[in-house]
Design an enzyme around this catalytic site. Structure first.
Site, PDB file in Angstrom:
ATOM      1  N   ALA A 245       1.416  -2.345   7.678  1.00  0.00           N
ATOM      2  CA  ALA A 245       1.751  -3.697   8.119  1.00  0.00           C
ATOM      3  C   ALA A 245       0.682  -4.674   7.640  1.00  0.00           C
ATOM      4  O   ALA A 245      -0.510  -4.414   7.754  1.00  0.00           O
ATOM      5  CB  ALA A 245       1.863  -3.746   9.638  1.00  0.00           C
TER       6      ALA A 245
ATOM      7  N   SER B 277      -1.711  -0.463  10.608  1.00  0.00           N
ATOM      8  CA  SER B 277      -2.120  -1.831  10.321  1.00  0.00           C
ATOM      9  C   SER B 277      -2.981  -1.879   9.073  1.00  0.00           C
ATOM     10  O   SER B 277      -3.675  -0.911   8.740  1.00  0.00           O
ATOM     11  CB  SER B 277      -2.935  -2.391  11.493  1.00  0.00           C
ATOM     12  OG  SER B 277      -4.223  -1.776  11.542  1.00  0.00           O
ATOM     13  N   ASP B 278      -2.956  -3.006   8.365  1.00  0.00           N
ATOM     14  CA  ASP B 278      -4.027  -3.256   7.416  1.00  0.00           C
ATOM     15  C   ASP B 278      -5.311  -3.338   8.236  1.00  0.00           C
ATOM     16  O   ASP B 278      -5.290  -3.592   9.443  1.00  0.00           O
ATOM     17  CB  ASP B 278      -3.774  -4.553   6.644  1.00  0.00           C
ATOM     18  CG  ASP B 278      -4.472  -4.564   5.300  1.00  0.00           C
ATOM     19  OD1 ASP B 278      -5.438  -3.796   5.125  1.00  0.00           O
ATOM     20  OD2 ASP B 278      -4.079  -5.351   4.416  1.00  0.00           O
ATOM     21  N   TRP B 279      -6.443  -3.118   7.588  1.00  0.00           N
ATOM     22  CA  TRP B 279      -7.696  -2.964   8.319  1.00  0.00           C
ATOM     23  C   TRP B 279      -8.077  -4.261   9.048  1.00  0.00           C
ATOM     24  O   TRP B 279      -8.193  -5.310   8.435  1.00  0.00           O
ATOM     25  CB  TRP B 279      -8.791  -2.506   7.367  1.00  0.00           C
ATOM     26  CG  TRP B 279      -8.939  -1.007   7.315  1.00  0.00           C
ATOM     27  CD1 TRP B 279     -10.107  -0.314   7.439  1.00  0.00           C
ATOM     28  CD2 TRP B 279      -7.920  -0.007   7.163  1.00  0.00           C
ATOM     29  NE1 TRP B 279      -9.873   1.043   7.387  1.00  0.00           N
ATOM     30  CE2 TRP B 279      -8.543   1.261   7.213  1.00  0.00           C
ATOM     31  CE3 TRP B 279      -6.539  -0.056   7.009  1.00  0.00           C
ATOM     32  CZ2 TRP B 279      -7.846   2.457   7.110  1.00  0.00           C
ATOM     33  CZ3 TRP B 279      -5.826   1.136   6.901  1.00  0.00           C
ATOM     34  CH2 TRP B 279      -6.472   2.371   6.948  1.00  0.00           C
TER      35      TRP B 279
END
Length: 789
Positions: A165, A198-200
């Protein structure tokens, strides 16, 4: 930073993820465990070969297993909406069909090796400006027909084990909380059964994220999940069954990659692809990706017996840019520069002239430096150390053996520097805190560096700070040291991190003298090969571009060389389009993208004709930025409006009426092709309009490969606002001189459909379409009637 913790009591081993669409970095930014560096994603898409992408996936799975990695955080299948997109090089194409086909091959290849993929960034993450907060306002039709389309194809055809995401919001909700797109579309409509991560640092809210379909919030251990999620369940804010669903998705991933005891992995060791020679594949992909966009009087391939002296010109020929910055960065064991490759092929007939530097800014210390990082506590006791690939320390959550963040006080980058040029060398620093910079026993700087914003990561997006100059002699090594007392933030950070860099700039000679030397070398040579390039300050993750111009005086260099040598070949080393005002004044132009670690070897193969340049453009190259029909990447009041709808890339160029420098699909090989016939046969399923069998003949004097491209043109007088034509399919063929070859291309029903926003579904637009077949969008040779409906 990169792993989920194991739970031995249930037989769950740690799950390890790694960045790297072009290589597998592993969990540490270190040279101690080098990685194969393949060409950039734009290069892979330029091959127009899903099977080659699949083989790349096999190699990356092999690399992942070697490094103990279970999941690769790739591929990136966002679109080239604007040529200014800073991460353009990490995405495949402006066309969703080509993107989906290459991405499908990539995902299949990696997962056939028993390693998971994470298709990213879901969705409409097509620019970098304000990427953490921007709300991309996208119409539902454009969202479906363009930005969701490659994800949908890959989910349907390759069954990826993961999706990432994105940071951005789409039409309101941030993507990590977007229940409609993640739960209803991705999982519901498409049947995706993998995990969503999630993206970081993208996950912001515990309750909204878990209800929005996010299974894993990275990185740990301090995330919006963990104890916060347990508390939300206890408080009645989240149903426990929703957490159960997320747990199942993580366990399913663990089972697939062989990290769950008692459950056989999805791919057993005996079923994995055969071992692959990494450097050989990197070299093959590079030459198959090179796009020859101009070749006047068939200058290329060069005839070794007829070629006298070769002047190789440009600092990028010496210091090749082989990969993009940010998440795509890995550390290869070796890099073959253009000058190395050409000298190996042509021997002492090659001369070199810098001509002009690509940048006058300090960069991270690289060539000539042998460095390591030494970590000490407050008492000066050494806690640990590790070798460095360059002058940059990036430790995020993971530290060298023996080092604990709470004990860490200072990091010293120390080693030697052997200059390749005599003169005044400039040194600098990158990062925050206290610094002491020493070169050859001379202290250049001893002081503090801080920023007013208070963001400890801010300094890492800034240019290095100059600290002093030292006169050095070529070939004579000197000791260098940069001691950094690591600053401590007053507020707890989401991740324990250390970032510090030693910067350097070679002596700068008079710019006009360098240009004059290059012109003189070109005048005396039979062939001039000028290598031009972008820099990491132009193309990288974290920011968008502001211009398509080559940095520095590279355009002037090309123009002056071309004026004295009619046999000038320009090699463009960039991950995405640049303006080329001299393109009609030179004999040949070869686009090499970011060509990976075997750059120079592949370049020599192609220039000599050992192999032909196999690439075709995956995106349109404009004459100038002002001509691009879609360019905006900067949000206004937090919103980036996709007002162009379904008209991006070549779809928009067709409507604008402005001619680009080079169109979508363009590219020459070293032979000629005649398109003889195209025969339509009946569809073999409800998702097809039919199948087109195209016969082509190699009418040149050498073997070659042709990419047969089929575009579906809309009916005359079409009442629906849609592109005049769109890529419907493609296939590759090879043939010897005089031989024919046949390519069969499936025409998908989707090519004649639109997303109907009124009834919220796909709708076929019936009518008399035309399948236009040829070598590129502006070189269509055959036309075949196709009836839809």
């Amino acid at each position: 930073m990169w792993s989920l913790p194991g739970l031995p009591e249930i037989g769950l081993a740690p799950l390890v993820m790694s960045d790297g669409p072009i290589g597998v970095r592993g969990v540490r930014w270190t040279a101690g465990d080098p990685s194969i560096a393949l060409p950039s994603p734009t290069a892979l898409a330029a091959t127009w070969d899903p099977e080659l992408a699949r083989r790349a996936g096999h190699l990356l799975a092999q690399e992942a297993r070697r490094k103990g990695v279970h999941v690769l955080l790739a591929p990136t299948v966002n679109l080239h909406r604007s040529p200014l997109g800073g991460r353009h090089f990490e995405c495949y194409s402006e066309d969703p069909h080509l993107t989906g086909e290459i991405g499908t091959g990539y995902v299949r290849g990696v997962q056939e090796g028993g390693v998971g993929t994470t298709v990213k960034h879901f969705v409409a993450n097509d620019a970098e400006t304000e990427r953490f907060t921007v709300n991309n306002v996208v119409g539902e039709r454009a969202l479906r027909e363009l930005y969701l389309a490659p994800f949908e194809m890959i989910v349907e055809r390759a069954r990826p084990w993961g999706v990432m995401a994105a940071y951005n919001s789409v039409n309101g909700p941030t993507m990590t909380e977007h229940a409609r797109l993640q739960n209803e579309v991705l999982r519901g409509e498409w049947g995706f059964d993998g995990y969503i991560v999630s993206d970081w640092f993208a996950a912001r809210d515990t309750v909204r994220a878990i209800k929005g379909g996010l299974d894993v919030a990275m990185p740990g251990p301090r995330t919006v999940y963990g104890e916060a999620l347990a508390a939300a369940v206890r408080a009645g804010e989240v149903e426990e069954s929703i957490v159960d669903d997320a747990v199942r998705n993580v366990l399913r991933l663990a089972a697939r990659v062989g990290a769950l005891e008692g459950v056989p992995a999805a791919v057993l060791p005996e079923d994995r692809p055969a071992e692959i020679d990494g450097p050989a594949l990197a070299r093959e992909i590079a030459r198959r990706a090179f796009v020859l966009v101009r070749n006047e009087n068939r200058l290329l391939p060069l005839d070794p017996s007829a070629t006298s002296g070769i002047a190789v010109i440009g600092s990028a020929a010496r210091d090749a840019r082989v990969l993009g910055g940010g998440s795509a960065q890995v550390f290869p064991e070796r890099v073959v520069s253009p000058i190395d490759g050409l000298r190996a092929a042509f021997g002492d007939r090659v001369t070199f002239a810098v001509g002009t530097e690509t940048s006058d800014e300090l960069g991270i210390a690289g060539a000539g430096f042998a460095l390591r990082a030494v970590v000490r506590d407050a008492d000066g006791r050494v806690l640990g150390q590790e070798e460095l690939p360059n002058g940059l320390v990036q430790w995020h959550g993971d530290f060298p053996d023996g080092v604990r963040y709470d004990e860490l006080h200072s990091v010293e980058i120390v080693g030697t520097f052997t200059p390749r040029e005599s003169g005044l060398h400039t040194f600098g620093t990158k990062g925050l805190g206290g610094f002491k910079l020493t070169v050859g026993g001379e202290v250049l700087f001893d002081g503090e560096h801080s920023l007013d914003g208070g963001d400890p990561f801010e300094a890492f997006f800034e240019a290095p700070v100059e600290r002093g100059k030292v006169e050095l002699t070529a070939g004579e090594p000197v000791e260098v040291s940069l001691l950094n007392v690591v600053p401590r933030s007053a507020t707890p950070l989401p991740l324990d991190s250390v970032g510090v860099g030693l910067a350097h700039l070679d002596p700068r000679r008079d710019a006009d003298e360098l240009l004059d030397e290059a012109v003189a070398a070109a005048r005396d040579a039979g062939t001039a090969i000028v290598v031009v390039a972008t820099t990491e300050r132009v193309e990288s993750e974290g920011f968008d571009r502001t211009s398509l111009k080559l940095p520095g005086r590279q355009d002037e260099l090309v123009q002056r060389v071309a004026a004295v040598n009619p046999n000038t070949v320009v090699v463009v080393n960039s991950g995405s389009p640049v303006e080329m005002p001299w393109r009609d004044d030179v004999a040949a132009v070869l686009l090499t993208w970011f060509p990976g670690q075997e750059a120079g070897a592949a370049l020599a193969d192609v220039l000599l004709g050992v192999e032909e340049p196999g690439g075709r453009l995956p995106t349109t190259w404009p004459v100038r930025l002002a001509d691009a029909p879609v360019a905006q990447v900067t949000p206004v009041d937090g919103e980036l409006r996709y007002d162009e709808g379904v008209f991006i890339g070549y779809r928009a160029w067709q409507r604008s009426g402005t001619a680009p420098a080079y169109c979508f699909g363009h590219g020459f090989g070293y032979t000629d092709w005649q398109y003889e016939s195209a025969e339509l046969t009946a569809p073999q399923g409800a998702d097809e309009l039919g199948r087109l069998t195209v016969r082509v003949r190699n009418v040149g004097d050498r073997a070659g490969r042709e990419v047969v491209q089929v575009y579906l043109a809309t009916p005359e007088g079409d009442a629906v606002e849609r592109p005049a034509r769109r890529l419907a399919g493609f296939a590759s063929v090879t043939a010897e001189p005089g031989e024919t070859a046949e390519a069969t291309v499936v025409l998908p029903r989707r090519a004649a459909e639109i997303w109907d926003e009124e009834v919220n579904t796909w709708r076929l637009i019936p009518g008399a379409y035309t399948a236009e077949t040829g070598r590129s969008l502006d070189d269509l040779r055959l036309r075949t009637a196709v009836e839809a409906g």
